[in-house]
Design a protein around this motif. Structure first.
Motif, PDB file in Angstrom:
ATOM      1  N   TYR A 155       0.839  -1.199   0.000  1.00  0.00           N
ATOM      2  CA  TYR A 155       0.000   0.000   0.000  1.00  0.00           C
ATOM      3  C   TYR A 155       0.877   1.254   0.000  1.00  0.00           C
ATOM      4  N   ARG A 156       0.345   2.300  -0.644  1.00  0.00           N
ATOM      5  CA  ARG A 156       1.010   3.604  -0.610  1.00  0.00           C
ATOM      6  C   ARG A 156      -0.029   4.680  -0.364  1.00  0.00           C
ATOM      7  N   CYS A 157       0.200   5.484   0.659  1.00  0.00           N
ATOM      8  CA  CYS A 157      -0.723   6.579   0.993  1.00  0.00           C
ATOM      9  C   CYS A 157      -0.555   7.701  -0.030  1.00  0.00           C
ATOM     10  N   CYS A 160       0.413  11.263   2.330  1.00  0.00           N
ATOM     11  CA  CYS A 160       1.747  11.506   2.905  1.00  0.00           C
ATOM     12  C   CYS A 160       2.843  10.666   2.253  1.00  0.00           C
ATOM     13  N   GLY A 161       2.463   9.704   1.428  1.00  0.00           N
ATOM     14  CA  GLY A 161       3.453   8.894   0.721  1.00  0.00           C
ATOM     15  C   GLY A 161       3.979   7.701   1.498  1.00  0.00           C
ATOM     16  N   ALA A 162       3.433   7.444   2.684  1.00  0.00           N
ATOM     17  CA  ALA A 162       3.886   6.303   3.486  1.00  0.00           C
ATOM     18  C   ALA A 162       3.586   4.989   2.775  1.00  0.00           C
ATOM     19  N   ILE A 163       4.452   3.969   3.014  1.00  0.00           N
ATOM     20  CA  ILE A 163       4.295   2.652   2.399  1.00  0.00           C
ATOM     21  C   ILE A 163       4.167   1.614   3.504  1.00  0.00           C
ATOM     22  N   LYS A 197       0.349   6.012   9.332  1.00  0.00           N
ATOM     23  CA  LYS A 197       1.119   7.202   9.706  1.00  0.00           C
ATOM     24  C   LYS A 197       0.232   8.430   9.890  1.00  0.00           C
ATOM     25  N   CYS A 198      -0.612   8.727   8.878  1.00  0.00           N
ATOM     26  CA  CYS A 198      -1.448   9.924   8.959  1.00  0.00           C
ATOM     27  C   CYS A 198      -2.927   9.618   9.123  1.00  0.00           C
ATOM     28  N   GLY A 199      -3.298   8.354   9.022  1.00  0.00           N
ATOM     29  CA  GLY A 199      -4.686   7.955   9.210  1.00  0.00           C
ATOM     30  C   GLY A 199      -5.580   8.146   8.004  1.00  0.00           C
TER      31      GLY A 199
END
Length: 223
Positions: A155-157, A160-163, A197-199
């Motif tokens: 998955y990639r947000c 925010c770009g979190a993986i 990370k950011c929800g």
């Protein structure tokens, strides 16, 4: 020089350019040194009158100059053109009528040869590329031989770009928590697609494949 033959007037400018006119309208204009010309005596033609074929660069076929009432003008035109640089080509009447200028023929031959060369190069490149792809496939088969394939979702947000990753165990835990029917267990359920990370729930995902050997080593990975 001006020579009238039938409905056409043949005139030159400074013995370099030949212009063919018909009723004050220009039919052809060509450089005399680029003309290829063939002259026929009356006995060599079907109509029993003298004739002259000539072609120049850009003409699709030979231009015929003939006249049943000719009184030597055709021969005079031929001699004039040859005198000022036209190239005399000897060929049969039928062949002359379908002839193209040698420079145009050479250009087409060169274009044909270039096209053939390009096709051969493309075949070589295609063969080389196929060989590389075959080698890659064989190498993958060698690495993956005897391995067990496993998958997980990557998955990639998009905020925010979190993986992060999710596998079958995460889904199994959610199912177990639902079936347990306890408030605590249900509260432990995890929205796999939500960013840790950011929800944010805005995420994209795709499948990642692993090939694991008997010792637990990852031998290949594909996503």
């Amino acid at each position: 020089m001006e020579i009238t033959i039938g409905k056409f007037m043949y005139q030159s400018i400074d013995d370099e350019v030949l212009t063919i006119m018909k009723k004050d309208k220009e039919v052809y204009r060509m450089n005399i040194r680029e003309i290829e010309i063939t002259f026929y005596q009356p006995e060599a033609t079907f109509s029993r009158v003298p004739g002259v074929y000539f072609v120049a660069p850009g003409m699709n076929s030979a231009y015929l100059c003939t006249n049943r009432k000719d009184k030597g003008e055709i021969r005079r035109l031929h001699d004039y053109l040859v005198q000022y640089g036209a190239k005399e080509i000897i060929m049969g009447v039928m062949k002359a009528g379908m002839a193209q200028h040698s420079s145009d023929i050479q250009k087409k031959q060169e274009e044909k040869a270039l096209l053939k060369q390009q096709k051969e190069e493309e075949k070589k490149q295609l063969k080389l590329e196929r060989g590389k792809q075959a080698a890659i496939r064989l190498e993958k088969q060698r690495r993956r031989s005897g391995c067990k394939e496993k998958t997980e979702e990557k998955y990639r947000c998009t905020v925010c770009g979190a993986i992060w990753y999710s596998n079958s165990m995460d889904r199994a835990k959610n199912v177990h928590n639902v079936l347990s029917m306890s408030t605590y267990a249900i509260n432990q359920m995890r929205d796999i697609s939500r960013c840790p990370k950011c929800g944010s729930g805005a995420s994209k995902h795709h499948t990642v494949r692993y090939w694991i050997d008997k010792k637990g080593n990852c031998m290949d990975r594909e996503e």
